[in-house]
Design a protein around this motif. Sequence first.
Motif, PDB file in Angstrom:
ATOM      1  N   ALA A 296      56.662 -17.116  68.367  1.00  0.00           N
ATOM      2  CA  ALA A 296      56.449 -16.652  69.743  1.00  0.00           C
ATOM      3  C   ALA A 296      56.637 -15.147  69.846  1.00  0.00           C
ATOM      4  O   ALA A 296      55.893 -14.459  70.562  1.00  0.00           O
ATOM      5  CB  ALA A 296      57.410 -17.380  70.686  1.00  0.00           C
ATOM      6  N   ALA A 297      57.622 -14.615  69.130  1.00  0.00           N
ATOM      7  CA  ALA A 297      57.846 -13.169  69.138  1.00  0.00           C
ATOM      8  C   ALA A 297      56.649 -12.432  68.548  1.00  0.00           C
ATOM      9  O   ALA A 297      56.243 -11.381  69.060  1.00  0.00           O
ATOM     10  CB  ALA A 297      59.117 -12.836  68.359  1.00  0.00           C
ATOM     11  N   PHE A 298      56.071 -12.992  67.478  1.00  0.00           N
ATOM     12  CA  PHE A 298      54.907 -12.355  66.858  1.00  0.00           C
ATOM     13  C   PHE A 298      53.716 -12.363  67.812  1.00  0.00           C
ATOM     14  O   PHE A 298      53.018 -11.343  67.958  1.00  0.00           O
ATOM     15  CB  PHE A 298      54.556 -13.083  65.563  1.00  0.00           C
ATOM     16  N   CYS A 299      53.483 -13.485  68.472  1.00  0.00           N
ATOM     17  CA  CYS A 299      52.371 -13.572  69.424  1.00  0.00           C
ATOM     18  C   CYS A 299      52.577 -12.614  70.599  1.00  0.00           C
ATOM     19  O   CYS A 299      51.638 -11.931  71.033  1.00  0.00           O
ATOM     20  CB  CYS A 299      52.231 -15.008  69.936  1.00  0.00           C
ATOM     21  N   LEU A 300      53.817 -12.568  71.113  1.00  0.00           N
ATOM     22  CA  LEU A 300      54.120 -11.644  72.200  1.00  0.00           C
ATOM     23  C   LEU A 300      53.924 -10.197  71.747  1.00  0.00           C
ATOM     24  O   LEU A 300      53.409  -9.366  72.492  1.00  0.00           O
ATOM     25  CB  LEU A 300      55.551 -11.855  72.690  1.00  0.00           C
ATOM     26  N   ASN A 301      54.325  -9.928  70.512  1.00  0.00           N
ATOM     27  CA  ASN A 301      54.182  -8.571  69.980  1.00  0.00           C
ATOM     28  C   ASN A 301      52.709  -8.150  69.952  1.00  0.00           C
ATOM     29  O   ASN A 301      52.372  -7.017  70.316  1.00  0.00           O
ATOM     30  CB  ASN A 301      54.771  -8.523  68.573  1.00  0.00           C
ATOM     31  N   LEU A 302      51.826  -9.061  69.550  1.00  0.00           N
ATOM     32  CA  LEU A 302      50.394  -8.746  69.540  1.00  0.00           C
ATOM     33  C   LEU A 302      49.884  -8.495  70.950  1.00  0.00           C
ATOM     34  O   LEU A 302      49.063  -7.590  71.187  1.00  0.00           O
ATOM     35  CB  LEU A 302      49.618  -9.890  68.884  1.00  0.00           C
ATOM     36  N   GLY A 303      50.367  -9.287  71.912  1.00  0.00           N
ATOM     37  CA  GLY A 303      49.970  -9.081  73.298  1.00  0.00           C
ATOM     38  C   GLY A 303      50.440  -7.739  73.834  1.00  0.00           C
ATOM     39  O   GLY A 303      49.715  -7.065  74.577  1.00  0.00           O
ATOM     40  N   LEU A 304      51.644  -7.348  73.446  1.00  0.00           N
ATOM     41  CA  LEU A 304      52.176  -6.060  73.890  1.00  0.00           C
ATOM     42  C   LEU A 304      51.386  -4.899  73.293  1.00  0.00           C
ATOM     43  O   LEU A 304      51.184  -3.870  73.947  1.00  0.00           O
ATOM     44  CB  LEU A 304      53.656  -5.946  73.506  1.00  0.00           C
ATOM     45  N   ILE A 305      50.958  -5.057  72.027  1.00  0.00           N
ATOM     46  CA  ILE A 305      50.122  -4.024  71.414  1.00  0.00           C
ATOM     47  C   ILE A 305      48.804  -3.894  72.176  1.00  0.00           C
ATOM     48  O   ILE A 305      48.341  -2.774  72.472  1.00  0.00           O
ATOM     49  CB  ILE A 305      49.864  -4.353  69.933  1.00  0.00           C
ATOM     50  N   ALA A 306      48.194  -5.036  72.501  1.00  0.00           N
ATOM     51  CA  ALA A 306      46.949  -5.007  73.276  1.00  0.00           C
ATOM     52  C   ALA A 306      47.176  -4.352  74.632  1.00  0.00           C
ATOM     53  O   ALA A 306      46.331  -3.580  75.120  1.00  0.00           O
ATOM     54  CB  ALA A 306      46.415  -6.427  73.450  1.00  0.00           C
ATOM     55  N   ASN A 307      48.316  -4.619  75.235  1.00  0.00           N
ATOM     56  CA  ASN A 307      48.655  -4.012  76.521  1.00  0.00           C
ATOM     57  C   ASN A 307      48.721  -2.490  76.414  1.00  0.00           C
ATOM     58  O   ASN A 307      48.238  -1.765  77.285  1.00  0.00           O
ATOM     59  CB  ASN A 307      49.990  -4.566  77.010  1.00  0.00           C
TER      60      ASN A 307
END
Length: 645
Positions: A12-23
């Motif tokens: 979940a942290a990895f997926c959130l991290n990718l979303g934050l990068i996209a943000n």
Amino acid sequence: MVIELGHFFLIAAFCLNLGLIANCVVHRPSLVGFTNFFDRLESLLFILLAISFLFLIVSFITSDFSVKLIANNSHSLKPLLYKVAGAWGNHEGSMLLWVLIMSLYLFLFQLSSNNYSKKLVNNVVLVQLSIIALFLCYLLVLSNPFERLDFPPLDGQDLNPILQDVLLVAHPPVLYLGYLGLSIPFSLALGYLLTNDDKINIVRLLRFWSLVPFVFLTLGILLGSIWAYYELGWGGWWFWDPVENVSLLPWLLNLSLIHSVLILERRSSLLNWSILLSIMGFSFSMIGTFIVRSGLITSVHAFANDPSRGLFILLIIFLAISSSLLIFVTKRSNSKNLMKLNIASKELWILFQNLTLLVIASIVFLGTIWPFIVEVVFSEQVSVGEPFYEVSLTPFIIIFAFMLPIASKVGWGGKKFSDSTKILSLFFICLALSTSGFTWGFLGLLTFIGLFLSLWVCLGSTIELYSSFQPYSSIFKRNRGSLTINFRLMGRTCAHFGFGLLIFGVTAVTSWETEDIRHVKVGDSFFVKSYQIVFKGIDYSVEKNFKRVSGSFEVMRNNKSIGILFPEKRLYPSRNEVTTEASIKPTVFNDFYMVLGNKLDENAWVVRTYIKPFISFIWLGVIMISLGAGLSLLSFTTNRNRSRA
């Protein structure tokens, strides 16, 4: 179930991290509602990783041997403290701690960045998240700490016995707080370059975020040195082990950054140089990670020896360093703010110090990787030991130490030595005091130089410390800026004084150490210098997870007992390994250090005895260096208070 939850939170942290990068990438006004939502989730990354790591610790505590990592690094009989420490006393667990601390620094940076350019902060966060994403990918693909075993063993293989020590609980986390704190100057430098706005002033940020990791990295190196001193039983305090070297390299580069930022702050020069040092500092932290975890070197406390995982880390390092250098080359500032340097200007002396630190770092790095280079090119195995570092580094350490009081005393942009009389007076006082050492007996050249430099740095710092307290005499008549300047001066002089103590401790222990190796029978007594040592007996005992053989030696002087030492040998049945535990009687002026060697017959043992004069000054000096950096950080607090007044 606990392990599955830990793995879930890591994913979940990895997926959130990718979303934050996209943000960060699509951070546009038209998407303000979307981006603000993700901004609120950025603190969640740290929480998810913290929960994941907590579940790993719980699994170690409960001895879940169906987990490969725990089966290989824990044991049901291991004390609770070492079960907890086992969570980071290995490759996979330490890498999870690695990304956790990086996310912690990201979280702290965001908390303190409200008053800075939104575009700069966004770019800094983007760089930091990108690095975290690379290491999270590495964790999940090649170093999953939550991997299950199809056929779990009844018990584990136990943690490496020499790592079962109280300092292991503190040493790796503190060292990582230093290592990974350097990721913020790295991200800050690249974020500034990507922002491409010369009007943004990053001096305050660079100074703060270079001092914070310096405190922890200094303490981490100190803890590692003390651990090696008493745990390995070699009788030394620094062995130029490759793992120790890779922690020293970013420390040297960060120290160079701290000094160059002073010029950037006062003269608005060396911006590109400070940015390059910020990039190099964390780059060498990552290079150290590769060296320790790739099997490239052999060390008593290196992690892992899987070439495939080392290749993946090398790929991450290549991407991070090559992209950062490309950004630096293409985006660096083209504005030229040339300084007029002369022999009486502080800028020139700080530049000399920077260059000297870089030469020292280059020599340490070359000595660390030289065996690997020789093996690859010539197919031969060589080792680089203490003699190489002593011969190659000593001249540059002497030069650096000699420059410290001068650089502190001269003024910014000075055209002549205004305090030349004081500097010359200090020089001749130190020379006279060092020469008086010959009244104790013959002093070698290096011993004489070491005594002179320790006095030169310590007395110079003492004079500066006196001047730093002068503003307090009129504290009620001055503004709060006086107090701020005092914190910075106090921090600098404290760190410099600590370096002088370190020089004296190293000089004393290398020049006057006594070593005695002999065969001793139970009941015998022998003399080492003016100390009488009585071999009282041998005791055999069984502890929870090891068997112990302990010697009892009473140390006497003038027929008065100073203390009893209990050097040990331990057998860990789970790994069938034997370790040597030194026994140390510390005093203010020397350490009495004993090691129990091999058994020769029924009553005779090999016993090694060391008397190490003034070695405590080494530990005290390093503590003062770290304390000095901490005092310098207090200036930011007083600045904040002044801005609110």
